[in-house]
Motif scaffolding. Structure first.
Motif, PDB file in Angstrom:
ATOM      1  N   ASP A  39      44.609  37.568  20.189  1.00  0.00           N
ATOM      2  CA  ASP A  39      44.786  36.596  19.099  1.00  0.00           C
ATOM      3  C   ASP A  39      43.478  35.940  18.683  1.00  0.00           C
ATOM      4  O   ASP A  39      43.246  35.714  17.493  1.00  0.00           O
ATOM      5  N   ASP A  96      54.658  36.021  23.577  1.00  0.00           N
ATOM      6  CA  ASP A  96      55.653  35.763  22.542  1.00  0.00           C
ATOM      7  C   ASP A  96      57.085  36.031  23.001  1.00  0.00           C
ATOM      8  O   ASP A  96      57.367  37.016  23.691  1.00  0.00           O
ATOM      9  N   GLU A 111      55.675  43.114  25.964  1.00  0.00           N
ATOM     10  CA  GLU A 111      54.874  41.885  25.909  1.00  0.00           C
ATOM     11  C   GLU A 111      54.776  41.246  27.290  1.00  0.00           C
ATOM     12  O   GLU A 111      55.768  41.152  28.018  1.00  0.00           O
TER      13      GLU A 111
HETATM   14 CA   LIG Z   1      51.418  37.886  21.779  1.00  0.00          CA
END
Ligand SMILES: [Ca+2]
Ligand SMILES: [Ca+2]
Ligand SMILES: [Ca+2]
Length: 294
Positions: free
Chosen positions: A171, A191, A208
């Motif tokens: 990110d 997430d 994830e």
């Molecule tokens: Ca993520």
């Protein structure tokens, strides 16, 4: 706040696709170059992770060699690399990066160490090359730390035997704390599966992940089509302990490549042949990280 922890978490226990900590195990040995690091300072023992980059050298988090957080390898310290299926290998010597000043003391930058093994790793192990990453890249995170479920956190201990892997998307990148202008630290968020398919959302409940305690020093990898490329070392989390919404991260490998080559003397014999052929495996993918984005 940053915590001195880094495990591979599974997704939500009751979300779809179904997932469990055991689902994240590397049962096929695809990441045999990532080992568990058993650490002792003569008083306590700790568990971390480390990445073999040659038969004699491993890379790990700087704080795995520096339990008293002064940035320097501790005088009373011993370490053993455990590679399931291959054995246990003692660390002969540890080097923290010269710019490392201790975990979060005051920064989380430069948290990287090289360790020379007392005896070479066995033939047949395949090592990753070194490379770079950027915002938006999918990375595979590998380590021996605590696992659990993103819906409520840790349920298992760090081990010397259970290697897990999962994925996330880079990110943000943060710049060198010494002001060189190059990026040194990466972050990603863990997430919730309800965001799967959305922009910047989850890669899927069974993909994830975030690191947890014991994953410190493990690998952030990318596949280049032929081999795994080590792009980062996992070193920290921010949040509530392996839960959706937490942030994980580590240090990039690329800014430290010069120090890695200088300290280790790699290419070693095996890689020397490649060098003679005009191939430089350690500089695969040149710098893409000079710019701070987002
Ligand atoms: Ca993520
Ligand atoms: Ca120290
Ligand atoms: Ca720095």
């Amino acid at each position: 706040m940053a915590t001195l922890t880094a495990n591979i978490l599974a997704g939500g226990e009751f979300d779809s696709p179904p997932d469990t900590p055991s689902n994240r195990l590397d049962t096929g040995g695809g990441f045999s170059f990532v080992g568990a690091l058993e650490i002792s300072n003569g008083v306590s023992t700790y568990k971390g992770s480390a990445v073999a980059i040659s038969e004699n050298w491993i890379i790990t988090a700087g704080h795995n060699a520096d339990l008293n957080d002064d940035g320097l390898p501790d005088p009373i310290w011993s370490g053993n690399l455990h590679l399931p299926g291959y054995g246990s290998y003692a660390v002969a010597e540890a080097f923290t990066h010269p710019a490392f000043t201790g975990f979060a003391n005051p920064s989380i930058n430069d948290d990287i160490a090289l360790m020379r093994l007392a005896n070479p790793l066995p033939p047949g192990l395949v090592y990753p090359s070194l490379g770079s990453t950027d915002i938006g890249d999918i990375v595979t995170l590998v380590g021996f730390g605590r696992s659990g479920y993103g819906s409520y956190g840790y349920t298992s201990s760090a081990t010397l035997t259970d290697r897990r892997f999962g994925s996330n998307v880079i990110d943000t990148l943060s710049l060198d704390d010494e002001g060189s202008g190059v990026a040194e630290v990466f972050r990603y968020d863990f997430d919730d599966p309800s965001t799967t398919g959305q922009t910047d959302g989850s890669l899927g409940n069974d993909l994830e992940t975030i690191i947890g305690p014991g994953d410190s020093g493990g690998a952030a990898l990318m596949w280049d089509g032929n081999q795994w490329v080590l792009v980062g070392i996992n070193t920290f989390t921010e949040g509530y302990g392996g839960r959706f919404g937490d942030i994980g991260g580590g240090v990039l490998v690329e800014p430290y490549e010069g120090w890695i080559l200088e300290t280790t003397g790699i290419p070693e014999p095996g890689a020397g042949a490649l060098l003679l052929m005009g191939i430089l495996p350690l500089v695969w993918r040149r710098v893409r990280v000079g710019i701070f984005k987002r």
